[in-house]
Design a protein around this motif. Structure first.
Motif, mmCIF file in Angstrom:
data_model
loop_
_atom_site.group_PDB
_atom_site.id
_atom_site.type_symbol
_atom_site.label_atom_id
_atom_site.label_comp_id
_atom_site.label_asym_id
_atom_site.label_seq_id
_atom_site.Cartn_x
_atom_site.Cartn_y
_atom_site.Cartn_z
ATOM 1 N N SER A 62 -40.270 30.654 29.644
ATOM 2 C CA SER A 62 -38.906 31.102 29.891
ATOM 3 C C SER A 62 -37.948 29.935 29.686
ATOM 4 C CB SER A 62 -38.773 31.642 31.322
ATOM 5 O OG SER A 62 -37.415 31.871 31.654
ATOM 6 N N THR A 63 -36.707 30.251 29.418
ATOM 7 C CA THR A 63 -35.693 29.200 29.261
ATOM 8 C C THR A 63 -34.559 29.358 30.283
ATOM 9 O OG1 THR A 63 -34.546 30.528 27.574
ATOM 10 C CG2 THR A 63 -36.174 28.913 26.801
ATOM 11 N N GLU A 64 -34.693 30.306 31.187
ATOM 12 C CA GLU A 64 -33.642 30.552 32.173
ATOM 13 C C GLU A 64 -33.364 29.324 33.044
ATOM 14 O OE1 GLU A 64 -34.506 34.032 34.412
ATOM 15 O OE2 GLU A 64 -34.569 35.353 32.656
ATOM 16 N N TRP A 65 -34.440 28.548 33.311
ATOM 17 C CA TRP A 65 -34.301 27.383 34.169
ATOM 18 C C TRP A 65 -33.391 26.311 33.564
ATOM 19 C CZ3 TRP A 65 -35.902 22.999 31.709
ATOM 20 C CH2 TRP A 65 -36.820 23.130 30.677
ATOM 21 N N MET A 66 -33.176 26.377 32.276
ATOM 22 C CA MET A 66 -32.343 25.370 31.620
ATOM 23 C C MET A 66 -30.915 25.408 32.128
ATOM 24 S SD MET A 66 -33.708 25.284 27.688
ATOM 25 C CE MET A 66 -35.365 24.737 27.323
ATOM 26 N N GLN A 67 -30.498 26.556 32.662
ATOM 27 C CA GLN A 67 -29.150 26.664 33.214
ATOM 28 C C GLN A 67 -29.024 25.853 34.506
ATOM 29 O OE1 GLN A 67 -28.258 30.833 33.650
ATOM 30 N NE2 GLN A 67 -28.866 31.323 31.567
ATOM 31 N N GLU A 68 -30.167 25.607 35.168
ATOM 32 C CA GLU A 68 -30.173 24.824 36.408
ATOM 33 C C GLU A 68 -30.151 23.337 36.133
ATOM 34 O OE1 GLU A 68 -33.504 25.857 38.910
ATOM 35 O OE2 GLU A 68 -33.790 27.745 37.851
ATOM 36 N N MET A 69 -30.610 22.948 34.953
ATOM 37 C CA MET A 69 -30.887 21.543 34.676
ATOM 38 C C MET A 69 -29.613 20.716 34.469
ATOM 39 S SD MET A 69 -33.542 20.022 31.857
ATOM 40 C CE MET A 69 -32.360 20.154 30.522
ATOM 41 N N ALA A 70 -29.652 19.510 34.996
ATOM 42 C CA ALA A 70 -28.538 18.585 34.770
ATOM 43 C C ALA A 70 -28.497 18.204 33.304
ATOM 44 C CB ALA A 70 -28.705 17.344 35.642
ATOM 45 N N GLN A 71 -27.314 18.109 32.737
ATOM 46 C CA GLN A 71 -27.167 17.761 31.314
ATOM 47 C C GLN A 71 -27.164 16.239 31.136
ATOM 48 O OE1 GLN A 71 -27.262 20.153 28.959
ATOM 49 N NE2 GLN A 71 -27.579 21.534 30.669
#
Length: 269
Positions: A260-269
């Motif tokens: 899944s890639t949904e967690w990427m929205q949580e990740m700090a840039q």
């Protein structure tokens, strides 16, 4: 005479082995320390997607973080994650600053001289990533030319491998994978050698800038690491892994971070 010399050598090695085992037995296990303190300190190196990252609030997230939390839960102790550059993890373990390291570390013979590994928890391999505009490179050896630059993350298996296989191209060390990848995107490097899961995740996040080439250059196993010859802790971790790997908890973690890639929205840039 030769038989006598061989017998002496065997006896000498047996004494050394017995002394080593006795020394290890007399040395308190880190497991005892953890249980007494009711806390486990885990060293990790955020930046290796999807194994360990930080979210926008500064919390540690990723497959390895789930693994570390599961270890703490099984031991019924609190958990503290400490951040290091990857190359600083083994020294931190050796000095006792951390109890265990969980950072997508490849099990290697040279590392096993400094730390001990329980059974692996994940199998992967090294691959190449190039700029998206490079449509000609098909395999790693296509870049082995004078003038080309290969970016690597310092202290990783990818760095060691690149320095072994590239004879003509220049290998450039960077402190972390994100910094090495940024150099690639900015045109400062022609390729990067790194673990396949990390490359896949980075490509998903930067589709316009990079392209992964997923023919494995090497294959390897990832493992947690503990203090050298801490047999009691190793035995406990092996028992834990037999129960954890393939469990509903681990399969849920694997599904979230790898499929899944949904967690990427949580990740700090």
């Amino acid at each position: 005479m030769k038989k006598f010399a061989l017998l002496c050598l065997i006896l000498f090695l047996a004494v050394i082995l017995a002394a080593s085992v006795a020394f290890a037995a007399d040395t308190p296990s880190t497991l005892d320390k953890i249980l007494a303190a009711k806390k486990i300190v885990i060293g990790t190196a955020p930046g290796y997607l999807p194994f360990e990252m930080k979210d926008k609030k500064g919390n540690f997230i990723g497959y390895d973080i789930d693994l570390g939390n599961a270890v703490a839960k099984a031991l019924k102790v609190d958990v503290e994650f400490k951040q290091f550059e990857f190359s600083g993890l083994i020294p931190a373990l050796q000095t006792g600053e951390i109890d265990i390291l969980i950072a997508g570390m490849t099990i290697r013979g040279d590392r096993a001289l400094a730390v001990s590994f329980p059974n692996p928890y994940y199998s992967t391999g090294q691959v190449l990533m190039v700029p998206a505009k490079d449509t000609e490179t098909k395999i790693w050896s296509d870049l082995d030319k004078k003038g080309n630059k290969i970016a690597v993350s310092q202290g990783t298996t990818g760095a060691l491998l690149a320095k072994q296989i590239y004879k003509e191209a220049t290998v450039l060390d960077f402190p972390t994978f994100p910094e090495a990848s940024a150099a690639l995107v900015q045109g400062e490097a022609d390729g990067i050698v790194y673990d396949e899961p990390g490359i896949r995740m980075y490509e998903i996040m930067h589709k316009e800038g990079v392209r992964g080439i997923y023919d494995l250059i090497s294959s390897e196993n990832l493992g947690m690491a503990v203090r050298l010859n801490d047999f009691a802790f190793i035995q406990w971790l092996n028992s834990f892994l037999f129960h954890y790997l393939g469990s509903p908890q681990e399969l849920e973690s694997r599904e979230k971070w790898f499929n899944s890639t949904e967690w990427m929205q949580e990740m700090a840039q």
